[in-house]
Design a protein around this motif. Structure first.
Motif, mmCIF file in Angstrom:
data_model
loop_
_atom_site.group_PDB
_atom_site.id
_atom_site.type_symbol
_atom_site.label_atom_id
_atom_site.label_comp_id
_atom_site.label_asym_id
_atom_site.label_seq_id
_atom_site.Cartn_x
_atom_site.Cartn_y
_atom_site.Cartn_z
ATOM 1 N N TYR A 1 14.680 10.597 45.459
ATOM 2 C CA TYR A 1 14.330 9.220 45.103
ATOM 3 C C TYR A 1 14.932 8.900 43.742
ATOM 4 C CZ TYR A 1 11.070 9.338 48.981
ATOM 5 O OH TYR A 1 10.523 9.435 50.243
ATOM 6 N N ILE A 2 15.511 7.736 43.626
ATOM 7 C CA ILE A 2 16.159 7.320 42.389
ATOM 8 C C ILE A 2 15.313 6.218 41.763
ATOM 9 C CG2 ILE A 2 18.212 6.248 41.375
ATOM 10 C CD1 ILE A 2 18.382 8.338 44.565
ATOM 11 N N VAL A 3 14.956 6.390 40.483
ATOM 12 C CA VAL A 3 14.112 5.421 39.779
ATOM 13 C C VAL A 3 14.655 5.227 38.361
ATOM 14 C CG1 VAL A 3 12.045 6.051 41.099
ATOM 15 C CG2 VAL A 3 12.523 7.189 38.921
ATOM 16 N N PRO A 4 14.378 4.064 37.738
ATOM 17 C CA PRO A 4 14.768 3.883 36.333
ATOM 18 C C PRO A 4 13.997 4.845 35.441
ATOM 19 C CG PRO A 4 14.226 1.775 37.376
ATOM 20 C CD PRO A 4 13.758 2.853 38.296
ATOM 21 N N GLY A 5 14.679 5.371 34.418
ATOM 22 C CA GLY A 5 14.028 6.235 33.455
ATOM 23 C C GLY A 5 13.861 5.533 32.130
ATOM 24 N N GLU A 6 13.668 6.291 31.074
ATOM 25 C CA GLU A 6 13.543 5.716 29.751
ATOM 26 C C GLU A 6 14.890 5.190 29.279
ATOM 27 O OE1 GLU A 6 11.923 8.624 27.166
ATOM 28 O OE2 GLU A 6 9.963 8.691 28.169
ATOM 29 N N ALA A 7 14.816 4.176 28.420
ATOM 30 C CA ALA A 7 16.026 3.549 27.878
ATOM 31 C C ALA A 7 16.955 3.159 29.043
ATOM 32 C CB ALA A 7 16.708 4.483 26.889
ATOM 33 N N GLU A 8 18.195 3.648 29.004
ATOM 34 C CA GLU A 8 19.154 3.323 30.068
ATOM 35 C C GLU A 8 19.365 4.501 31.017
ATOM 36 O OE1 GLU A 8 20.685 0.319 30.752
ATOM 37 O OE2 GLU A 8 19.207 -0.374 29.304
ATOM 38 N N LYS A 9 18.403 5.381 31.086
ATOM 39 C CA LYS A 9 18.521 6.554 31.939
ATOM 40 C C LYS A 9 18.098 6.235 33.373
ATOM 41 C CE LYS A 9 19.657 9.165 28.431
ATOM 42 N NZ LYS A 9 21.033 9.706 28.292
ATOM 43 N N SER B 1 14.142 -2.574 44.452
ATOM 44 C CA SER B 1 15.232 -2.399 43.496
ATOM 45 C C SER B 1 14.845 -1.416 42.395
ATOM 46 C CB SER B 1 15.609 -3.745 42.873
ATOM 47 O OG SER B 1 14.502 -4.284 42.168
ATOM 48 N N GLN B 2 13.662 -0.833 42.499
ATOM 49 C CA GLN B 2 13.197 0.072 41.450
ATOM 50 C C GLN B 2 12.862 1.468 41.956
ATOM 51 O OE1 GLN B 2 10.076 -1.831 39.240
ATOM 52 N NE2 GLN B 2 11.421 -3.443 38.480
ATOM 53 N N LYS B 3 12.973 1.683 43.253
ATOM 54 C CA LYS B 3 12.813 3.028 43.803
ATOM 55 C C LYS B 3 13.614 3.098 45.095
ATOM 56 C CE LYS B 3 9.437 6.588 45.026
ATOM 57 N NZ LYS B 3 7.992 6.915 45.177
ATOM 58 N N ILE B 4 14.668 3.913 45.076
ATOM 59 C CA ILE B 4 15.596 3.997 46.212
ATOM 60 C C ILE B 4 15.502 5.386 46.835
ATOM 61 C CG2 ILE B 4 17.950 3.653 47.001
ATOM 62 C CD1 ILE B 4 16.784 1.224 45.529
ATOM 63 N N LYS C 1 20.489 -2.472 35.889
ATOM 64 C CA LYS C 1 20.571 -3.820 35.334
ATOM 65 C C LYS C 1 19.151 -4.182 34.921
ATOM 66 C CE LYS C 1 22.550 -8.374 36.160
ATOM 67 N NZ LYS C 1 23.259 -9.249 37.143
ATOM 68 N N GLY C 2 18.855 -3.968 33.661
ATOM 69 C CA GLY C 2 17.472 -4.094 33.220
ATOM 70 C C GLY C 2 16.645 -2.990 33.843
ATOM 71 N N ASN C 3 15.558 -3.367 34.485
ATOM 72 C CA ASN C 3 14.709 -2.380 35.165
ATOM 73 C C ASN C 3 15.062 -2.218 36.640
ATOM 74 O OD1 ASN C 3 13.115 -1.681 32.920
ATOM 75 N ND2 ASN C 3 11.864 -3.531 33.188
ATOM 76 N N ASP C 4 16.096 -2.914 37.080
ATOM 77 C CA ASP C 4 16.502 -2.843 38.481
ATOM 78 C C ASP C 4 17.673 -1.885 38.660
ATOM 79 O OD1 ASP C 4 14.603 -4.708 39.329
ATOM 80 O OD2 ASP C 4 15.928 -6.389 38.833
#
Length: 459
Positions: free
Chosen positions: A76-84, A44-47, A132-135
Motif C-alpha cells: 500500500y502506498i500512502v503519503p508520508g511526512e513532508a514530501e515523503k 488518492s491517499q492510499k493506493i 501533489k500536496g496530500n494526494d
C-alpha cells in the motif's frame, strides 16, 4: 535514494543483466509513454498495488541502477511526512520510504513481462508515484504498443470490422505521439481520460484489437513528412468539421468533407428537449445567471453548419456561448454535437402539445395535437390559430389558450442535431461503414485526413 526499513535485497548486478530491454530510445523516437492513472483509483491517499509475486523496485532510468526486491505480493502506498511516500504491507508496517521527487518504479519480479494491479485493474509495464500536496499521483510507464492495447478497445468497439480497428490503431498512435508532451510539466505524458485518449490498461484489451495494434505497429499518418494530429470523433453527422472552426489551429489535413458513410448509424440524428427551468439550472451550475430563459438564438455557424456562437436570452440579461463551451455548459451527453438547429414549442406549460377533443355529447374523447388541429372559434369559423380559442378541455381539466407572448416564453426548447463529438477528423462510425464496404485502413485514413501519407517507420 530510498531508505530501507523492511526486508529488501540489493541486486544491482542482476539488474544490469536484465535492463537493456527497458532502455529508452535515444534517437528522438518514443518507445515508452507515462500515463497518469485515475479511473481505477478508489482513493488518492492510499493506493493498493499487487503483483503475482514479489516486487522489483528502483530508479530504472539510471545506467547502473540500484534495484531492490520487496518480498511481498501486496503493498500500500500512502503519503508520508513532508514530501515523503511510504510503502506499507497489508498490516500497516512501513517497508520503505522514498522521496516523492525521485523516479522510483515498481515492477513485478519478471520486469520484462511486468504486470501489476492498481487496486483491481491490471497494467502492463511499471508503476511509479508522485505527490501533489496530500494526494498521490499514479503513473504507468508502458511501451507505446502496450499503451495502444489499452486504448483502441476503449475508443472503438472491438466488434467493429478489422480494417476500421486498424485505422483506429493508427489514429490513436498518431494522437499519442503528437500529444506526448501534453503534461510534461506535471511529470508525465498523457492521462487515461477523454482529455487525451481513454486508456483501460490490460483489462480493457481484446484479442482482435491487440492484433490491429500489432499489424499496424510503426505505421503513422504524415502530411508533408510531418506527423499529423489524428483527432477523431464518434460520428460526423454527415459532414466533418474543419479544425480552424472547432479550435484555434487550422490544419490543412483537417478540412470539412461530406461524409455519407456516417449517416444511418447511431447518433447520426438526435433530439434533446429542455424546459426553461432545466436550461436555467444548467446555466446556474456553470455560474451563468440570465434569469428566466426566453430564447436561444444561433448567431454564427461554420461552413459545415455547426454552431459557433449561441446566444441565451433571459429576463435578466444575455449570454453568448462559443464553440465547445456550448456542449460543456448544456451537457456533452445531451448536446451530442454542435451540428444542430433549435425549435421551441409553446403548448400548455412545459411544451405540452396535446389536448382532449370531445363532441357535443362529451362522448369518445380523443387526444389531438394542437399544432396539427383545426379549431372552431366563436363565430363558427374554421381556423388553425390558437389565439382565437378561449378554452379547451385537457386531461387536467379546462385550459385557457391565449396568443403566445412575443418573448416566446413558456414551453420546451427542442434541439435537433446530427452526429456525436466535435466532428473533426475521422468519424469512427464512418470508418466502420467504409470497412464494411471493403475499404482498407489506409483508404479510411486518407479519406478523413486530407492529403496525408500512411507510412511505416521504425518506432
Amino acid at each position: 535514494m530510498m531508505k530501507k526499513i523492511f526486508f529488501v535485497l540489493l541486486i544491482s548486478l542482476f539488474a544490469v543483466s536484465i535492463l537493456p530491454k527497458f532502455a529508452f530510445a535515444s534517437d528522438g523516437q518514443v518507445e515508452y509513454v507515462e500515463v497518469r492513472i485515475t479511473s481505477s483509483l478508489k482513493s488518492s491517499q492510499k493506493i493498493k498495488l499487487s503483483s503475482s509475486g514479489r516486487f522489483l523496485t528502483g530508479d530504472f532510468e539510471e545506467l547502473t541502477p540500484k534495484t531492490e526486491f520487496i518480498d511481498k505480493d501486496e503493498i500500500y502506498i500512502v503519503p508520508g511526512e513532508a514530501e515523503k511516500i511510504n510503502i506499507l504491507d497489508k498490516d500497516g508496517n512501513i517497508l520503505m520510504t522514498m522521496d516523492s521527487k525521485e523516479k522510483i518504479y515498481f515492477s513485478s519480479e519478471d520486469m520484462n513481462n511486468s504486470v501489476l494491479k492498481v487496486e483491481n485493474n491490471r497494467y502492463r509495464g511499471y508503476i511509479r508515484f508522485q505527490r501533489k500536496g496530500n494526494d498521490l499521483i499514479v503513473i504507468n510507464r508502458v511501451t507505446l504498443n502496450d499503451y495502444l492495447y489499452g486504448v483502441v478497445p476503449r475508443e472503438m468497439p472491438s466488434s467493429f470490422p478489422f480494417e476500421a480497428l486498424k485505422a483506429q490503431a493508427v489514429a490513436a498512435r498518431n494522437f499519442a505521439l503528437k500529444n506526448v508532451g501534453k503534461y510534461s510539466s506535471e511529470g508525465y505524458n498523457l492521462s487515461d481520460t477523454t482529455d487525451c485518449q481513454v486508456y483501460g490498461g490490460m483489462d480493457a484489451e481484446t484479442e482482435i484489437t491487440n492484433k490491429a495494434v500489432d499489424e499496424t505497429k510503426g505505421i503513422i499518418a504524415e502530411y508533408n513528412g510531418e506527423l499529423i494530429d489524428a483527432v477523431y470523433c464518434s460520428n460526423s453527422g454527415g459532414i466533418t468539421e474543419e479544425s480552424g472552426s472547432a479550435w484555434a489551429v487550422d490544419e490543412p489535413y483537417l478540412k470539412s468533407i461530406e461524409d455519407s458513410f456516417s449517416t444511418d448509424s447511431p447518433n447520426s440524428v438526435w433530439t434533446a428537449v429542455f424546459s426553461e427551468s432545466e436550461l436555467k439550472e444548467k446555466l446556474k451550475t456553470k455560474g451563468i445567471n440570465v434569469g428566466d430563459i426566453n430564447n436561444l438564438e444561433v448567431l454564427e455557424t461554420s461552413s459545415s453548419g455547426r454552431v459557433l456562437k449561441l446566444k441565451i436570452v433571459g429576463s435578466a440579461g444575455e449570454y453568448v456561448l462559443e464553440k465547445d463551451k456550448i456542449r460543456q455548459v448544456l451537457g456533452l451527453n445531451d448536446i451530442k454535437s454542435t451540428l444542430f438547429t433549435i425549435a421551441k414549442s409553446n403548448g400548455f406549460g412545459e411544451g405540452t402539445k396535446e389536448v382532449y377533443a370531445v363532441d357535443g355529447t362529451m362522448d369518445n374523447p380523443k387526444t389531438v395535437n394542437l399544432n396539427d388541429a383545426n379549431v372552431i372559434n366563436g363565430d363558427s369559423k374554421k381556423t388553425v390559430s390558437r389565439g382565437m380559442v378561449k378554452r379547451v378541455v385537457t386531461s387536467a381539466g379546462d385550459k385557457e389558450i391565449s396568443e403566445p407572448e412575443e418573448k416566446n416564453s413558456g414551453g420546451d426548447f427542442v434541439i435537433e442535431g446530427k452526429g456525436y463529438g466535435h466532428g473533426v477528423g475521422m468519424s469512427q462510425w464512418g470508418a466502420k461503414k467504409m470497412a464494411e464496404e471493403g475499404y482498407k485502413f489506409e483508404e479510411i485514413l486518407k479519406y478523413y485526413y486530407n492529403g496525408v501519407d500512411v507510412v511505416k517507420e521504425d518506432m
